[in-house]
Scaffold this motif. Structure first.
Motif, mmCIF file in Angstrom:
data_model
loop_
_atom_site.group_PDB
_atom_site.id
_atom_site.type_symbol
_atom_site.label_atom_id
_atom_site.label_comp_id
_atom_site.label_asym_id
_atom_site.label_seq_id
_atom_site.Cartn_x
_atom_site.Cartn_y
_atom_site.Cartn_z
ATOM 1 N N ALA A 1 0.951 7.132 -6.406
ATOM 2 C CA ALA A 1 -0.281 7.888 -6.613
ATOM 3 C C ALA A 1 -0.100 9.345 -6.188
ATOM 4 O O ALA A 1 -0.596 10.255 -6.856
ATOM 5 N N ILE B 1 -4.907 9.423 -1.672
ATOM 6 C CA ILE B 1 -4.945 8.019 -1.249
ATOM 7 C C ILE B 1 -5.339 7.946 0.228
ATOM 8 O O ILE B 1 -4.886 8.731 1.050
ATOM 9 N N HIS C 1 0.830 -1.202 0.000
ATOM 10 C CA HIS C 1 0.000 0.000 0.000
ATOM 11 C C HIS C 1 0.872 1.263 0.000
ATOM 12 O O HIS C 1 0.553 2.237 -0.693
ATOM 13 N N SER D 1 0.783 4.078 -2.815
ATOM 14 C CA SER D 1 0.381 5.429 -2.433
ATOM 15 C C SER D 1 1.463 6.447 -2.794
ATOM 16 O O SER D 1 1.146 7.585 -3.147
ATOM 17 N N LYS E 1 -2.736 12.144 -7.023
ATOM 18 C CA LYS E 1 -3.990 11.522 -6.601
ATOM 19 C C LYS E 1 -4.027 11.427 -5.072
ATOM 20 O O LYS E 1 -3.003 11.271 -4.424
#
Length: 120
Positions: free
Chosen positions: A58, A65, A51, A55, A63
């Motif tokens: 991202a 997260i 994760h 992240s 983005k």
């Protein structure tokens, strides 16, 4: 009435051919044992690391997260078998489940395995 012949001049029947009935499979379920499943030790940490990697990518792309939630991940995680072969005795499966919990497995369950529907 039309009659058909083959390349040798012999008459060919146009009547439908009856198909033999297929063999019916007996779907009566029967007991095949007990399977112990759960989340192996270290799986939560691996998922958290994954994760974090996703992240970071991202965030670099701009983005938003959400933070990693281990309880939510445990609810959705696919359970793995503690032992590949199912136990034939429920008490043996229960003992295996206790040992798996002591070894660090999480969300350990004992499932009945039957012929028709796999693990229930």
């Amino acid at each position: 009435m039309l009659t058909f012949v083959n390349y040798l001049g012999q008459a060919v029947s146009t009547a439908p051919v009856a198909k033999p009935k297929s063999k019916t499979v007996d779907l009566d379920p029967y007991h095949k044992g007990w399977r112990v499943v759960g989340v192996p030790p270290g799986a939560v940490e691996e998922a958290e690391q994954e994760h974090k990697k996703k992240s970071q990518k991202a965030r670099a792309a701009g983005k938003a997260i959400l933070d990693f939630n281990p309880l939510e991940w445990l609810q959705k995680a696919k359970r793995k078998s503690v032992r590949s072969k199912p136990y034939s005795i429920h008490e043996a499966a229960a003992t295996c489940a206790e040992l798996a919990e002591k070894a660090g497995w999480e969300r350990v369950e004992v499932l009945e395995v039957s012929k028709g529907g796999g693990a229930r």
